[in-house]
Write an enzyme that holds these catalytic residues in place. Structure first.
Site, PDB file in Angstrom:
ATOM      1  N   LYS A 167       0.873  -1.175   0.000  1.00 20.24           N
ATOM      2  CA  LYS A 167       0.000   0.000   0.000  1.00 20.24           C
ATOM      3  C   LYS A 167       0.908   1.223   0.000  1.00 20.24           C
ATOM      4  O   LYS A 167       1.501   1.583   1.007  1.00 20.24           O
ATOM      5  CB  LYS A 167      -0.933   0.031   1.208  1.00 20.24           C
TER       6      LYS A 167
ATOM      7  N   LYS B 211      -7.618  -2.733   3.110  1.00 20.01           N
ATOM      8  CA  LYS B 211      -6.330  -2.126   3.480  1.00 20.01           C
ATOM      9  C   LYS B 211      -5.961  -2.485   4.915  1.00 20.01           C
ATOM     10  O   LYS B 211      -6.826  -2.528   5.793  1.00 20.01           O
ATOM     11  CB  LYS B 211      -6.361  -0.619   3.277  1.00 20.01           C
TER      12      LYS B 211
HETATM   13  P1  ATP Z   1      -6.160   5.872   3.082  1.00 26.15           P
HETATM   14  O1  ATP Z   1      -6.298   7.231   3.726  1.00 26.15           O
HETATM   15  O2  ATP Z   1      -5.962   4.760   4.024  1.00 26.15           O
HETATM   16  O3  ATP Z   1      -5.267   5.858   1.888  1.00 26.15           O
HETATM   17  P2  ATP Z   1      -8.310   6.297   1.537  1.00 26.15           P
HETATM   18  O4  ATP Z   1      -9.560   6.733   2.177  1.00 26.15           O
HETATM   19  O5  ATP Z   1      -7.466   7.268   0.869  1.00 26.15           O
HETATM   20  O6  ATP Z   1      -7.528   5.491   2.563  1.00 26.15           O
HETATM   21  P3  ATP Z   1      -9.000   3.849   0.453  1.00 26.15           P
HETATM   22  O7  ATP Z   1      -9.648   3.543  -0.809  1.00 26.15           O
HETATM   23  O8  ATP Z   1      -9.761   3.608   1.679  1.00 26.15           O
HETATM   24  O9  ATP Z   1      -8.566   5.314   0.364  1.00 26.15           O
HETATM   25  O10 ATP Z   1      -7.592   3.103   0.545  1.00 26.15           O
HETATM   26  C1  ATP Z   1      -7.000   2.729  -0.601  1.00 26.15           C
HETATM   27  C2  ATP Z   1      -6.073   3.781  -1.152  1.00 26.15           C
HETATM   28  O11 ATP Z   1      -4.747   3.318  -1.086  1.00 26.15           O
HETATM   29  C3  ATP Z   1      -6.330   3.946  -2.619  1.00 26.15           C
HETATM   30  O12 ATP Z   1      -7.224   5.001  -2.827  1.00 26.15           O
HETATM   31  C4  ATP Z   1      -4.985   4.227  -3.235  1.00 26.15           C
HETATM   32  O13 ATP Z   1      -4.824   5.620  -3.368  1.00 26.15           O
HETATM   33  C5  ATP Z   1      -3.998   3.722  -2.215  1.00 26.15           C
HETATM   34  N1  ATP Z   1      -3.181   2.573  -2.675  1.00 26.15           N
HETATM   35  C6  ATP Z   1      -1.841   2.441  -2.489  1.00 26.15           C
HETATM   36  N2  ATP Z   1      -1.387   1.298  -2.974  1.00 26.15           N
HETATM   37  C7  ATP Z   1      -2.423   0.632  -3.520  1.00 26.15           C
HETATM   38  C8  ATP Z   1      -2.568  -0.634  -4.175  1.00 26.15           C
HETATM   39  N3  ATP Z   1      -1.553  -1.451  -4.376  1.00 26.15           N
HETATM   40  N4  ATP Z   1      -3.820  -0.955  -4.585  1.00 26.15           N
HETATM   41  C9  ATP Z   1      -4.867  -0.136  -4.385  1.00 26.15           C
HETATM   42  N5  ATP Z   1      -4.791   1.056  -3.770  1.00 26.15           N
HETATM   43  C10 ATP Z   1      -3.584   1.453  -3.335  1.00 26.15           C
END
Ligand code: ATP
Length: 583
Positions: free
Chosen positions: A271, A444
């Site tokens: 991530k 995540k």
């Molecule tokens: P966070 O603040 O934890 O990043 P968020 O609310 O921004 O969460 P989420 O969709 O909940 O977004 O968490 C996934 C986010 O992580 C994605 O929006 C992306 O930007 C990021 N990300 C990083 N690496 C990856 C990956 N390998 N696959 C998918 N998403 C990824």
């Protein structure tokens, strides 16, 4: 269509906080709207005169509105400003001042939806010398024709602050209620409840509209299609160059929990701590969107070049994370370091060298004329493996392993965090891509306590040597109905000087144009600016409208890439509160 009809609907919407009742009101207005006015009404219901994808801004400041009111009503600017201070809303001021000119209105032309809409669009197109005077003239003309109630909403529409609370979900459901007999909700006004004839069909219809919205990100396209029936709605497809809502991830606290949700074996990926980029390639054209679907193509010329060089597809839509790294050591840097690349409009080439980003491609939505959303994730991954020529530090695939083993997963997690990433993503191998949804196909798992993304709804002017700056900020989460609920105030974390990072004066510049009301040193602002906040703990608190407060909050970064849809919801905040208590 007379503007009165819309103004009456706005007024009714404002009177109720009940979501079903709001849906009922909006669906009625949609039913009454003739086809040729639908585009205008749909946009005006959202408080806009341009679709989201259109970058034009209305550019109407409160001062300009005050001037227009002075001309239309014959009151002086100080009189109007005095009333504004008392009422806290220029819409209400316009309503009151227009009461007095009732007589004239009787003889003047009736204001129509088209007039308000077209004139507001014209206001936006005024530029350069004399443009302010032109804008004032146009708004005062609308005011002079308006009834008091119409005036209230003309002004609020001009200021892009309708205050009638139509959440996206409400508009979506209203489209189904208005146009699909199958989705007849059986709404009972007396006790504000629904009993659809067939609940399953009802849910399917709502889901269909949501899916179409996710693909187009445009209420207008969807409402127009829905009006002509299900068949037209089904025809709505992804189109390269049109932003698509991204799929979101659910959050878990352990490796076991992650496998429980996505199943075993699963694909595990680093991530990365950057920001999301949705890259649209169509032959030699590349368009880049952020997660809030803002077009940032011009800010990333190097990314465009790489995509053209390294992606072997005629057309495609890729989902990636752009991660910053130190140019010398190649080590990943946190999002804060590269956040300025999203907004910066000058020195772009230089910035691309000093703050380079690596693209980590992790998904694909569309390839050479075909929507691949419903292919299983494992196949979509195979496609990106095939079409992307990896060049380290430029464009690579997200680092991935496939495993069913807890130990291997924990080891991979440590490896990822050791490299400066946030943790791991777990992905269901068979999962389809659901735009805009936080379904359990993507999970995540992070290493540390989350920063919370919140929106600023108010601020306080500083004193003494900080008197020209806002120094304390009221922050809020969102309710399911799209309301913003306060969760505290934050003042720490901001810097004295811009060179050092997000500073008080930068924040002041961002917030000043958004001021809605001012009483003493306190202002309320339009909820637009999203920031990340670190905190020690979430506490119950009667002092704030959410019922919660953050202990020792500290601003970490401005989240230009996020919209108010992306901030923490009350439900998520509650979940985190209970989780932290269990620990
Ligand atoms: P966070 O603040 O934890 O990043 P968020 O609310 O921004 O969460 P989420 O969709 O909940 O977004 O968490 C996934 C986010 O992580 C994605 O929006 C992306 O930007 C990021 N990300 C990083 N690496 C990856 C990956 N390998 N696959 C998918 N998403 C990824």
């Amino acid at each position: 269509m007379d503007f009165t009809e819309l103004a009456n609907a706005y007024a009714e919407l404002e009177k109720t906080s009940k979501r079903l009742k709001k849906t009922y009101i909006v669906s009625n207005i949609l039913k009454d709207t003739p086809e040729k006015e639908l585009d205008k009404v749909i946009l005006l219901l959202q408080g806009r005169v341009f679709p989201q994808s259109d970058e034009r801004e209305l550019g109407v400041a409160s001062k300009l509105v005050v001037k227009a009111m002075a001309i239309a009503t014959g009151h002086t600017t100080p009189q109007i400003e005095d009333l504004w201070r008392k009422k806290g809303d220029l819409g209400l001021v316009a309503e009151q001042l227009c009461e007095k000119k009732k007589q004239n209105t009787l003889f003047s032309e009736q204001l129509t939806v088209a007039m308000v809409f077209n004139d507001l669009q014209k206001v936006a197109s005024q530029e350069g010398i004399g443009s302010t005077d032109q804008k004032v003239k146009m708004i005062s003309k609308l005011l002079s024709m308006a009834t008091p109630l119409e005036a209230k909403y003309v002004i609020r529409a001009a200021l892009q602050d309708l205050r009638v609370g139509i959440a996206e979900g409400t508009l979506r459901d209203a489209i189904a209620w208005a146009y699909f007999k199958e989705a007849d909700p059986g709404y009972d006004l007396s006790n504000d409840s629904i009993t659809p004839i067939n609940r399953e069909t009802y849910n399917e219809m709502i889901d269909m509209i949501q899916q179409a919205l996710n693909k187009t990100n445009d209420f207008l396209v969807v409402a127009k299609a829905a009006r002509h029936g299900i068949k037209e709605l089904e025809k709505i497809e992804l189109a390269v160059g049109n932003p698509v809502k991204v799929m979101l991830a659910q959050k878990v606290n352990s490796v076991e929990e992650a496998f429980d949700v996505v199943g075993r074996p699963a694909a595990l990926e680093y991530k990365y701590d950057g920001f999301r980029m949705q890259i649209n390639k169509n032959k030699n054209d590349v368009v880049i969107f952020t997660r809030r679907l803002e077009n940032v193509t011009d800010q990333f010329p190097e990314v465009k070049a790489r995509v053209l060089n390294c992606v072997k597809a005629d057309s495609c839509i890729l989902d990636c994370e752009a991660v910053g790294f130190e140019p010398k050591s190649g080590k990943y840097t946190p999002f804060q370091q590269i956040s300025q690349r999203i907004k910066r409009k000058y020195d772009i080439e230089k910035l691309a060298e000093t703050l380079p980003v690596e693209l980590n491609v992790f998904d694909i939505l569309y390839l050479d004329g075909e929507n691949v959303l419903s292919k299983p994730f494992i196949e979509r991954r195979k496609i990106i493996e095939k079409i992307i020529k990896e060049v380290p530090k430029e464009i690579v695939l997200a680092k991935q392993i496939i495993t069913d083993n807890d130990k291997a997963a924990s080891k991979f997690f440590d490896e990822s965090v050791g490299k400066g990433n946030e943790g791991l993503m777990f992905k269901n191998l068979q999962g389809v891509y659901k735009p805009g949804s936080r379904v359990g196909y993507m999970i995540k798992l992070k290493s540390s306590m989350d920063d919370l993304d919140v929106v600023i709804v108010g601020a306080e002017w500083g004193e003494g040597k900080r008197s020209g700056w806002f120094t304390s900020f009221t922050i809020a989460c969102r309710s399911d109905d799209g309301e913003f609920l306060e969760i505290g105030k934050v003042g720490t974390g901001l810097k004295e000087k811009r060179e050092e990072g997000l500073s008080f004066d930068e924040m002041t510049d961002l917030l000043k144009p958004l001021i809605k009301t001012q009483v003493g040193r306190d202002v309320t602002v339009k909820p637009k600016i999203v920031i990340s906040v670190k905190h020690e703990e979430i506490q119950k608190s009667p002092s704030y409208s959410s019922g919660f407060a953050l202990r020792f909050p500290r601003v970490t970064v401005l989240r230009d890439d996020r919209s108010t849809d992306d901030i923490i919801s009350l439900v998520e905040l509650e979940e985190q509160y209970f989780k932290q208590r269990k620990k």
